[in-house]
Design an enzyme around this catalytic site. Structure first.
Site, PDB file in Angstrom:
ATOM      1  N   GLU A  60       0.835  -1.240  -0.073  1.00 42.29           N
ATOM      2  CA  GLU A  60       0.017   0.076  -0.077  1.00 42.29           C
ATOM      3  C   GLU A  60       0.932   1.431   0.063  1.00 42.29           C
ATOM      4  OE1 GLU A  60      -0.062  -2.582   2.047  1.00 42.29           O
ATOM      5  OE2 GLU A  60      -2.173  -3.223   1.967  1.00 42.29           O
ATOM      6  N   PHE A  83     -10.274  -1.840   1.956  1.00 42.45           N
ATOM      7  CA  PHE A  83     -11.036  -1.382   3.272  1.00 42.45           C
ATOM      8  C   PHE A  83     -10.112  -0.350   3.841  1.00 42.45           C
ATOM      9  CE2 PHE A  83     -13.637  -5.283   3.841  1.00 42.45           C
ATOM     10  CZ  PHE A  83     -12.867  -6.252   2.889  1.00 42.45           C
ATOM     11  N   ASP A  85      -9.853   0.384   6.645  1.00 45.19           N
ATOM     12  CA  ASP A  85      -9.114  -0.134   7.951  1.00 45.19           C
ATOM     13  C   ASP A  85      -7.661  -0.209   7.506  1.00 45.19           C
ATOM     14  OD1 ASP A  85     -11.759  -1.317   7.381  1.00 45.19           O
ATOM     15  OD2 ASP A  85     -11.572  -1.528   9.584  1.00 45.19           O
ATOM     16  N   PHE A  86      -7.471  -0.433   6.122  1.00 46.34           N
ATOM     17  CA  PHE A  86      -5.877  -0.591   5.797  1.00 46.34           C
ATOM     18  C   PHE A  86      -5.043   0.852   5.665  1.00 46.34           C
ATOM     19  CE2 PHE A  86      -7.472  -4.623   5.658  1.00 46.34           C
ATOM     20  CZ  PHE A  86      -7.558  -5.219   4.322  1.00 46.34           C
ATOM     21  N   HIS A 129     -11.989  -4.786   9.296  1.00 48.22           N
ATOM     22  CA  HIS A 129     -12.755  -4.607   8.070  1.00 48.22           C
ATOM     23  C   HIS A 129     -14.051  -4.155   7.912  1.00 48.22           C
ATOM     24  CE1 HIS A 129     -10.038  -8.222   7.602  1.00 48.22           C
ATOM     25  NE2 HIS A 129      -9.909  -7.884   6.126  1.00 48.22           N
TER      26      HIS A 129
END
Lengths: 328, 349, 319
Positions: A60, A83, A85-86, A129
């Site tokens: 990422e 997501f 969250d990532f 998630h």
């Protein structure tokens, strides 16, 4: 007009944007051949080819940084982070790089990228998630933050986001992907920074975004039978924030509830309450209220996830309380 | 260590029991003492970070520590924030108590995933059987010439995350007491040390003491308006209060801990004065001021005689030129002007 | 360490148990009994082989696909199944996915969902071991998808620079979700990255449980002896898609799957047991039946168990 789902509307927006402007490309994990976790990018690889639909490794930070770099040199990436969250894995690239380049270059460079990401709970996907982290992005000068609640807005706002020369973070709630409605045909842009009144009312203003808009509309229906007339404002864009629309509504109804799915403490609801306390204090007939998730990680099992999603069930009570509250 | 008093001296009138004036040390020295004393007190406390060994750390607070405690307790790391933050979490779960020096607050963002998705949530995964007694120290906020990637004050992001505690002391007394308390806390604490107060001098006791997390302090009593100030804005708020003292009685409250916020103290003050101004270094939109305004709206609405005002940095990155930078971040005059305007504009009750 | 017939039979029992569990769990997930399941069907030799070479004080950090490790280390299938159903008897009380569970008595460290983010955590556990002068070893599991994350690089580098007692164990099943290794990983070899950190690397047939065990034992011995980390790359294959939440297969072909099924780790050990006379067909059949019953019992247990009370969701946010 044609009936389509939220994810189909996004898919159509991608196609239009990519057909119109060859600088637009799509990048992310499993977005090419796989078509994206939510099928938003389905078929794009076949139509536009590998040079414009880039599947990436799980990297990422590098991928986000590379997207920023490409944007600085004239490309218009649409980056998918599956997501929200990532996003911690590439947070530095977003806040320290993407958000700041226009400023640090004295306006000579800009980062015309869109970061699409899925947020929200309700599928028992658990702690990593299901989060809603829009408050972080809204606090970062240089970013724009968009959260469409309907298919038509999803299409229109994505088209606008792609044309925007600044980094736009585009939040899609997982439970909205299957939502169906009539969507205008053609390049029906929806401008950033404009809220929409989804329901006119006179007793209380409910400001919401993303999935919470639908909770607000349901709650409004439920209390209508008790003679309580709610106004529901769908913010659609968090930054730039349509302060005029919210102030105007509060001036008319005198009461404000902000409803969001994210955790209460530090959520964007605080920002809205603060603005109203500054700008519309004298019009408030009652203390403004926030209805949001408790301050917990998102639990997995259905009954436990339900307590996180408490706004869904507690909003009607909040409405009933606010309409009879008084200033003193 | 060089002493520089940057504009302000803090006198709280504290004296030791024997009536002698308490010694005065700088914020920087207070941080050093806190780390030193806690490492002596508990052998599980370790220090990790870049250049924390002989170099003495980014701000000089770890000088001498590696000589006293050795390389087993003062671990110099490569530039590897995700790696060593994650490693610190893993070590904490196995009984260590790491203090991490992360450098600039801008840089902690590199390790955001480890902080938010692991450090903050591990207690939840372990059902309380193990926790993450971790302190992440960052040097935050504005100083001239820092620029956009060296001047951020990003406490609001961490204040939104369940499982984290967020602390921002403004005085030498507070920073030593709160850092000790944070090191003794079994939860992950993000510990902000604002650049603007780093050279401030103030009284600090010789004996061991802690300042508990979650307790705000009324730094100056007043009647007409409450100014809630964070970090480096506290001395500015006190200076503004001095300037206004002729005609306006300003109460200055320092939350000290941002999460958990001492709502009771803030509400009590606003109920007394009826007016609130919130000032922090971070940009206004989405800053901690929003949360504070919202909790005041919840619990003190009936007492408010005027709109709540927030003062934060402008909605831009922080410029590198000292002149532009000073224009973007709040200053003493912003506070003075806002308080004056608020008093003049007070709505009839 | 030589393997006794009893060892081999025990390893076979575990292979069969995990195999049966995975088959049943995958089917239940497809039936919608619980949200999203990341199956490890076909990869059973790795949890069994690795864990057989560990002491109970050694520590494991798993990924979302690591339920086999939990079972191999002694968590009951009842508990794991309750975990999948997110019911109250789950070790995580239904608050978090079962792969986040921790069990200090079994050396099980709580994991994280972020691909690769568990690697620095495992490095930290090994750091604590070294600083407190204990002699346990940490195994950090991750898939091929993780090796391009910054956390992989930082975690391995740190462990190597500090000479930590850790084994980095890559379960290379050649695909992240839909992304093939060949397209994602520069240099083409995960094992080769070990050399960049100055640590030994081993390439192992991940479907040969004895080979996995031997490689693990070697690496654990090194780590325990103070010689630092090793990177083991095990080649294997998952028989099911990345997860059950709407997964489509593109890059993987039926032929490729058939090739790997022919290398089934369970069948291979079974063959060895029978050929060497360590067990009879009758005994293995009985074992199989017993295991099927055990797993069915676990399903019944999980289905009828209650959910945890709502308040449980609010607990343990802070210590």
């Amino acid at each position: 007009m044609s009936v389509m789902t939220y994810s189909e509307a996004l898919n159509e927006a991608h196609r239009m944007a990519m057909r119109d402007d060859e600088r637009v490309f799509v990048i992310g994990q499993d977005i090419g051949q796989y078509g994206g976790i939510y099928r938003v990018t389905e078929g794009l690889l076949a139509e536009f080819g590998k040079a414009r639909v880039l599947d990436t490794p799980i990297s990422e930070a590098a991928v986000t940084g590379a997207s920023v770099g490409a944007a600085l040199l004239g490309c218009r990436p649409i980056l998918e982070i599956g997501f929200v969250d990532f996003v911690g894995t590439c947070w530095d690239q977003i806040v320290n790089q993407a958000a700041k380049y226009r400023y640090v270059s004295g306006g000579r460079a800009s980062v015309p990228m869109v970061i699409r990401t899925a947020c929200g709970a309700g599928l028992n996907y658990g702690v990593h998630h299901s989060q809603s982290l829009e408050a972080w992005f809204a606090h970062t000068p240089g970013l724009k933050v968009v959260m469409p609640a309907t298919p038509a807005d999803a299409k229109g706002l994505l088209l606008s986001a792609v044309e925007d020369d600044d980094p736009v973070v585009f939040f899609e709630h997982k439970l909205l992907y299957a939502m169906k409605e009539e969507v205008p045909e053609g390049k029906a842009l929806v401008p950033l920074g404009k809220a929409k009144v989804r329901r006119r009312g006179k007793d209380v203003t409910i400001v919401a975004w993303s999935r919470a808009v639908h909770w607000a509309l349901s709650a409004a229906e439920a209390v209508a039978a008790e003679d309580i007339d709610c106004e529901v404002i769908d913010l659609r864009t968090l930054v730039p924030f349509d302060e005029t629309a919210v102030v105007d509504a509060v001036q008319r109804t005198g009461r404000l509830i902000v409803c969001h799915e994210a955790c209460l403490t530090g959520g964007f609801g605080g920002e809205i309450i603060a603005r109203i306390m500054e700008r519309a204090f004298d019009w408030l007939d009652a203390p403004p209220v926030r209805v949001a998730a408790p301050d917990i990680p998102v639990p997995s099992s259905p009954p436990l996830e339900a307590i996180y999603l408490r706004p869904q069930t507690t909003l009607t009570d909040a409405i009933r309380t606010v309409v009879v509250s008084e200033r003193h | 260590m060089p002493r520089r008093t940057w504009g302000w001296k803090m006198f709280t009138g504290s004296r030791t029991k024997k009536g002698k004036a308490m010694r005065e040390i700088t914020y920087r020295e207070a941080v050093h003492e806190a780390i030193l004393e806690e490492m002596r007190r508990d052998s599980r406390v370790i220090l990790m970070g870049e250049d924390v060994g002989p170099f003495g750390g980014l701000t000089g607070v770890t000088i001498g520590l590696i000589d006293e405690f050795g390389a087993d307790r003062v671990l110099e790391t490569p530039i590897s924030e995700c790696g060593f933050v994650g490693a610190a979490v893993g070590a904490a779960l196995k009984g260590m108590r790491p203090i991490l020096e992360l450098g600039l607050a801008d840089v902690i963002l590199v390790a955001m995933d480890q902080i938010v998705n692991t450090a903050a949530k591990m207690n939840y995964f372990y059902n309380g059987r193990a926790s993450v007694p971790l302190v992440c120290r960052v040097w935050s906020g504005f100083r001239p010439s820092g620029g956009p990637q060296q001047s951020q004050s990003n406490e609001a992001m961490f204040a939104h995350v369940p499982g984290l505690k967020v602390v921002m002391p403004s005085t030498p007394y507070d920073v030593k007491g709160l850092l000790k308390a944070s090191i003794r806390d079994d939860n992950p604490v993000i510990f902000f040390e604002p650049k603007g107060v780093y050279s401030l001098e103030g009284p600090v006791p010789d004996e061991d003491y802690v300042v508990e997390l979650g307790i705000a302090e009324v730094k100056r009593e007043g009647r007409d308006v409450t100014v809630i100030a964070l970090g480096a804005m506290v001395p500015l708020a006190l200076a503004a209060a001095d300037k206004l003292a002729q005609d306006i009685s300003v109460e200055v409250v320092d939350p000290r801990t941002i999460r958990p916020l001492d709502v009771a103290t803030l509400v009590k003050s606003v109920k007394k004065t009826g007016r609130a101004v919130i000032v922090h270094e971070a940009n206004t939109t989405g800053g901690v001021g929003g949360e504070i305004a919202a909790v005041l709206a919840d619990d003190a609405f009936a007492s408010l005689r005027a709109p709540i005002k927030r003062i934060g940095a402008m909605e831009t990155p922080i410029p590198v030129s000292p002149a532009l930078g000073s224009a973007v971040v709040p200053g003493e005059s912003n506070i003075v002007d806002t308080v004056r305007a608020l008093i003049q504009d007070t709505s009839p009750s | 360490m030589s393997l006794s017939p009893e060892d081999l039979v025990e390893m076979y029992r575990k292979l069969l148990l995990i195999r049966c569990f995975e088959e049943v769990a995958f089917r239940l997930a497809q039936e919608g009994k619980f949200a999203n399941y990341h199956g490890g069907l076909g990869q059973e030799a790795i949890p069994v082989g690795v864990c057989h070479g560990l002491a109970s004080s050694d520590m494991t950090m798993i990924t979302h696909r690591g339920l086999g490790v939990l079972i191999a280390r002694g968590v009951t299938v009842k508990a794991v199944m309750a975990g999948l159903y997110a019911k109250a008897p789950s070790p995580t009380l239904g608050r978090t996915p079962i792969y986040h569970m921790a069990e200090p008595s079994l050396g099980i460290l709580a994991g994280t969902s972020m691909v690769g983010s568990g690697i620095p955590l495992a490095t930290g556990a090994a750091l604590a071991t070294k600083l407190t002068r204990r002699n346990d070893v940490t195994i950090s599991f991750f898939g091929d998808g993780a090796v391009n994350r910054g956390d992989f690089h930082e975690g391995l580098n740190l462990a190597a620079v500090w000479n930590l007692p850790i084994v980095f164990f890559c379960e290379n099943n050649f695909y992240a979700k839909s992304m093939p290794l060949a397209k994602s990983t520069a240099g083409g070899s995960i094992l080769a990255r070990a050399y960049g950190y100055g640590i030994p690397g081993r390439l192992v047939d991940g479907n040969d449980v004895v080979a996995v065990l031997k490689a693990t034992q070697e690496a654990v011995l090194r780590a325990r002896g103070g010689e630092g980390p090793t990177l083991i790359e095990c080649e294997t294959y998952r028989w099911t898609p990345h997860s059950t939440a709407g997964d489509r297969e593109f890059a993987r072909t039926a032929e490729e799957l058939a090739e790997w099924k022919a290398r089934c780790p369970v069948k291979r050990l079974q063959k060895r047991l029978l050929e060497k006379g360590h067990a009879t067909r009758e005994q293995l059949k009985k074992l199989d039946q017993g295991i099927k019953a055990e797993v069915q019992e676990a399903v019944a247990f999980a289905e009828t168990a209650p959910y945890a009370a709502a308040d449980v969701g609010l607990e343990n946010v802070y210590r």
